[in-house]
Write an enzyme that holds these catalytic residues in place. Structure first.
Site, PDB file in Angstrom:
ATOM      1  CG  ASP A 100      -2.407   0.836   0.832  1.00  0.00           C
ATOM      2  OD1 ASP A 100      -2.130   1.810  -0.085  1.00  0.00           O
ATOM      3  OD2 ASP A 100      -3.184   0.679   1.726  1.00  0.00           O
TER       4      ASP A 100
HETATM    5  C1  BGC Z   1      -4.946   3.199   0.212  1.00  0.00           C
HETATM    6  C2  BGC Z   1      -5.195   2.138  -1.041  1.00  0.00           C
HETATM    7  C3  BGC Z   1      -5.067   3.010  -2.037  1.00  0.00           C
HETATM    8  C4  BGC Z   1      -3.672   3.589  -2.219  1.00  0.00           C
HETATM    9  C5  BGC Z   1      -3.364   4.367  -3.777  1.00  0.00           C
HETATM   10  C6  BGC Z   1      -3.606   4.086  -0.023  1.00  0.00           C
HETATM   11  O1  BGC Z   1      -3.602   5.265   0.768  1.00  0.00           O
HETATM   12  O2  BGC Z   1      -4.806   2.608   1.412  1.00  0.00           O
HETATM   13  O3  BGC Z   1      -6.451   1.584  -0.912  1.00  0.00           O
HETATM   14  O4  BGC Z   1      -5.182   1.879  -3.342  1.00  0.00           O
HETATM   15  O5  BGC Z   1      -3.700   4.860  -1.306  1.00  0.00           O
HETATM   16  O6  BGC Z   1      -4.009   5.299  -4.074  1.00  0.00           O
END
Ligand code: BGC
Length: 728
Positions: free
Chosen positions: A265
Site C-alpha cells: 500500500d
Molecule cells: C490506500 C489504498 C490505495 C492507495 C493508492 C492508499 O492510501 O490505502 O487503498 O489503493 O492509497 O491510492
C-alpha cells in the site's frame, strides 16, 4: 531417478509468456530489475526516470497524453523498452460513478456488480489505466471505520460474491483485451478490524479468525484469477502485513499457489519504521522484499537500497528475480509490449456512454434500502407538490461518495434535478451541507412543508466524512440534520427521509420523526434519477443492509455472525431505567448486553423492506440426514402478498450447533434475488454443498464436522424459524 522423471513429466510446459519473461530477465541489470519494482505517483514529469528504466508503474495519472508521454520514454528511450503499467484507484466506476462498494453489496446482485466493474474498466482503459486498486475485500464490522464505504460490509460470504464479481468485471475474459484492467485485491489482510474503528490502527486477529473470516474473499478472488494483491497498513499481532512472510509467502504462495503480483500500500513499507518494526528505510526494504513484496508503492526504499542489500547478501538475487518475474508477466499478459499506448481520442467516445449511465442508475435503484414505510407513504405516486429539502438533495460532489477521483460532478444528476421532472417541487435547502448547524431557514422550510402534499428530506454524510482516514466516534447525523427532520415533521405532512451516506449511521431517533426512510449508500452519478424513480414508484426498493445498523456507536463492533457467548441474551435483560437506586451487585443470570442500548442492534444484517409484502413459508430440507459429500437441498415457499411486482433477496443462513471450536450463531451461505408479481408464489430452492459448511477447526484443519445444523431461509438475518438437518 524415478522422482526426477516424475517431476519432469508433471511440470507444465513453459508458456509463451514465461519464456518471454525469462528472456527479458536474462538481459536485465540489477538496476533495471529494481526499476521495475518501483511504483511512483505522477505523469509526464517522470519521463526522465522512465527513460533510465527506473519506473515500473505509475499511479494517479489519467491524462492519456501524459500517459503516452511517459510511456514513450519507457518504451522508446529506456535500454530494454519495457512499458510502464498505469494504475489508478478505480473503486466504483471511473467517470460514470456507481454506488460506493458498500452500496454495491446492498444490491446482493453479483451480476449487476460485475457489469459495473466491466463498465469501469472500459472507461478507465480508454484513458490508459490498465490496473485498478480494487476490490477492497476487508471484512468490516465497525461502522466507525470510514473505509466501510469501500468494502462489502460485515459478511465473509457476501464479500466473496462481490469480490469475485468485481474481479471478473475488471479483468474480463482475457487480460490482453485492451479493455481489461488488472484487479488488485486489497488490503491483505485484516485492515478492517482496526481497533476502535480508527483507521490505520492495530489489529489483533487470531489465525483461526483470519482463516474463517478474513481470508475467504482473498482466497476466492485469487482463485478467480485476480492479477495482483495489495498488502495492508495494519499490523496483526505485532507484525505489519508488508513485512509478514507468513502471509505473503506461506499462505499466499505456498498454501494457495497464487502466482500474481504483490504491491505494497502507499508507503506501507516506509510506515514499518513508525510501527517500530524496522530501523530505517533500508531495513524496511529488506524486510518487505524478503517477506514477498514485488512492487513498492511510494516508499522510495526499493529504488534506493535494493542494490546495496543484494551486494551485502541481505536480499538474494533470486528474491529480486521472483518479484520482477511477477511484474513482467503481468505486463506481457496485459499485452503492454504490443500495445503500450492509449488512443487519445477514445475516452471522449466511451465516458458517460448512455448504457453506462443506465447501468449506474439501475445499480443505484437496486442498492437503495427501504428501512421504514409507515402507512405505505411511499411511493409518493399521488402527490403533486412536494417539498424537497436537506443538504444531500442537490450535492453533486457528495453523492458520488469516497474514491470518486475521476467522476466529474458536472455529470451528476441530483435527486432535486430528477424530482423536478416528476413533481411540482418546492426547494428549500434547509442546511448548506451535512455538518451545517445554521438553523436560520428552518421556519421557512416548515412553512414550505405545510404548502406541499409531502416532504422529502435528503440528509446524510458529505463524501469526505467516510473513506480512508475518515473515521468517526459518533454516528448520529451530523450538524442540525436531525433537527431539520423534526422541524419538517411538525408541518404534519407525510415525511420521507432519504439518507445518503458512506456508512450505516445511527438513525433510530430520526426514524421516529418520519413516515418512511430510504437508505442509499452514496449512490453515484445517477443516484438522483434512481431515487426519484423509487420515490415516485416507477421502481420498487430491493436493497438489503450489508452491515448491521447500530442504536449507538458504542455498540460497535456488532455483527450478526458473531460467536455465541456463554451467556447469550434472552430478552429478559434489565435496562438502565429498571435498576433501582442503590441496587445490590449481582451478575447471576445476567447476559451479554448493554444497560442503555439493550441486547440487539437497531437493524439486522440483510434487512430491507419493499413496497410490497413477502410472506415466507417454513423452510424445508429434502433430506434431514446428509453425508459430507452431499448437497443440502433446501427450499421455501415465497409469496408476494402485496400490490407491487417486486424483487426479494431471499437469504439462506446456517448454524453449526456444536463444534470443536465455538461457531457463529448464524452464517450466510446463499442468497437469491427473486422477482414476483402481486399474488404470485414461488418455491425458492437452494443447493448447499455440505463442503461449504467446512471451517478451520480446533486442529486448524479445514473440515466439515459431523453433527446437528440449523438452516433458515428468510428476508433478513433475524427472521424466520429454522429447520434442522444432520451431517453424518
Ligand atoms: C490506500 C489504498 C490505495 C492507495 C493508492 C492508499 O492510501 O490505502 O487503498 O489503493 O492509497 O491510492
Amino acid at each position: 531417478m524415478a522422482a526426477t522423471l516424475f517431476a519432469v513429466a508433471c511440470s507444465a510446459p513453459k508458456s509463451e509468456i514465461d519464456r518471454k519473461v525469462d528472456d527479458l530477465l536474462a538481459q536485465m541489470t540489477l538496476h533495471e530489475k529494481v526499476g521495475q519494482m518501483n511504483q511512483l505517483s505522477g505523469g509526464a514529469w517522470l519521463a526522465d526516470q522512465a527513460a533510465k528504466g527506473e519506473v515500473g508503474s505509475i499511479l494517479n495519472c489519467v491524462d492519456p497524453a501524459e500517459i503516452n508521454a511517459v510511456q514513450k520514454a519507457a518504451v522508446e528511450q529506456s535500454r530494454l523498452g519495457i512499458p510502464i503499467l498505469v494504475s489508478r484507484d478505480v473503486i466504483h466506476g471511473f467517470r460514470t460513478i456507481f454506488p460506493i462498494p458498500l452500496g454495491l453489496a446492498a444490491t446482493f446482485d453479483p451480476e449487476i456488480v460485475e457489469e459495473g466493474a466491466r463498465i469501469a474498466a472500459v472507461e478507465a482503459t480508454a484513458s490508459g489505466v490498465r490496473w485498478t486498486f480494487s476490490p477492497m475485500l476487508d471484512v468490516a464490522r465497525d461502522p466507525r471505520w470510514g473505509r466501510v464505504a469501500e468494502g462489502s460490509g460485515e459478511d465473509p460470504y457476501l464479500d466473496v460474491q462481490m469480490g469475485v464479481a468485481m474481479v471478473k468485471g475488471y479483468q474480463g475474459e482475457d487480460l490482453s483485451d485492451p479493455t481489461a484492467m488488472a484487479a488488485c485485491i486489497k488490503h491483505f489482510v485484516g485492515y478492517g478490524a482496526a481497533e476502535g474503528g480508527r483507521d490505520y490502527n492495530s489489529t489483533m486477529i487470531s489465525e483461526r479468525s483470519l482463516r474463517n473470516t478474513y481470508f475467504p474473499a482473498f482466497k476466492a478472488t485469487a482463485e478467480a484469477g485476480a492479477a495482483t494483491l495489495m498488502t495492508s497498513f495494519n499490523e496483526i499481532d505485532g507484525i505489519p502485513s508488508t513485512g509478514n512472510k507468513w502471509l505473503l509467502k506461506d499462505i499466499l504462495r505456498d498454501e494457495w499457489g497464487w502466482e500474481g503480483m504483490v504491491v505494497t500500500d502507499w508507503n506501507s513499507a516506509g510506515e514499518m519504521i513508525a510501527h517500530g518494526f524496522s530501523r530505517d528505510l533500508k531495513h524496511t526494504t529488506e524486510q518487505a522484499v524478503n517477506a514477498g513484496v514485488d512492487m513498492d508503492m511510494m516508499s522510495y526504499g526499493f529504488i534506493q537500497y535494493i542494490e546495496e542489500l543484494v551486494k551485502e547478501g541481505k536480499i538474494s538475487e533470486s528474491e529480486i528475480d521472483r518479484a520482477v518475474r511477477n511484474i513482467l508477466k503481468l505486463k506481457f499478459e496485459l499485452g503492454l509490449f504490443e500495445n503500450p499506448y492509449v488512443d487519445e481520442t477514445l475516452s471522449a467516445k466511451v465516458d458517460y456512454a448512455p448504457e453506462h449511465l443506465a447501468a449506474a442508475k439501475q445499480t443505484a435503484i437496486e442498492s437503495a434500502i427501504l428501512l421504514q414505510n409507515k402507512g405505505n407513504v411511499l411511493p409518493l405516486d399521488k402527490a403533486k407538490t412536494i417539498l424537497v429539502t436537506g443538504p444531500l438533495a442537490d450535492a453533486p460532489h457528495d453523492q458520488l461518495g469516497t474514491w470518486a477521483f475521476d467522476g466529474q460532478k458536472e455529470h451528476t444528476v441530483t435527486p432535486l434535478a430528477a424530482l423536478r421532472k416528476e413533481y411540482n417541487v418546492i426547494w428549500e435547502p434547509g442546511l448548506a451541507y451535512s455538518r451545517d448547524r445554521n438553523k436560520s431557514s428552518f421556519a421557512k422550510v416548515r412553512a414550505a412543508a405545510s404548502r406541499a402534499d409531502a416532504a422529502v428530506v435528503f440528509v446524510g454524510e458529505e463524501a469526505i466524512l467516510s473513506g480512508e482516514a475518515h473515521s468517526l466516534s459518533n454516528l448520529n447525523l451530523q450538524g442540525a440534520q436531525s433537527e431539520l427532520i423534526a422541524e419538517v415533521a411538525k408541518a404534519g405532512k407525510p415525511v420521507v427521509v432519504v439518507v445518503i451516506a458512506g456508512r450505516p449511521l445511527t438513525i433510530e431517533r430520526d426514524l421516529a420523526n418520519c413516515d418512511a426512510m430510504l437508505y442509499s449508500f452514496h449512490p453515484g452519478t445517477m443516484g438522483g434519477p434512481a431515487l426519484a424513480d423509487l420515490i415516485k414508484g416507477k421502481a420498487v426498493p430491493s436493497g438489503k443492509t450489508p452491515m448491521t445498523f447500530l442504536r449507538d456507536a458504542g455498540q460497535a463492533p456488532f455483527y450478526y455472525n458473531h460467536n455465541n457467548s456463554g451467556r447469550p441474551c434472552n430478552g429478559t435483560e434489565t435496562l438502565l431505567e429498571d435498576i433501582p437506586a442503590e441496587a445490590g451487585q449481582t451478575s447471576l443470570g445476567c447476559t451479554s448486553y448493554y444497560l442503555d442500548t439493550g441486547y440487539g442492534p437497531h437493524l439486522p444484517f440483510g434487512y430491507g423492506l419493499s413496497y410490497t409484502t413477502f410472506e415466507y413459508g417454513a423452510p424445508a430440507v429434502a433430506e434431514p440426514v446428509v453425508g459430507k459429500d452431499d448437497v443440502v437441498k433446501a427450499s421455501v415457499e415465497l409469496k408476494n402478498t402485496g400490490k407491487y411486482e417486486a424483487t426479494e433477496v431471499v437469504q439462506l443462513y446456517v448454524r453449526d450447533l456444536v463444534g470443536s471450536v465455538v461457531r457463529p450463531v448464524k452464517e450466510l451461505k446463499g442468497f437469491r434475488r427473486v422477482t414476483l408479481a402481486p399474488g404470485e408464489s414461488a418455491n425458492v430452492e437452494f443447493e448447499l454443498p455440505v463442503s461449504d459448511l467446512a471451517f478451520w477447526n480446533i486442529d486448524m484443519e479445514y473440515v466439515v464436522e459431523p453433527g446437528d445444523f440449523q438452516l433458515w431461509i428468510a428476508g433478513d438475518s433475524a427472521s424466520g424459524a429454522p429447520v434442522g438437518f444432520i451431517v453424518r
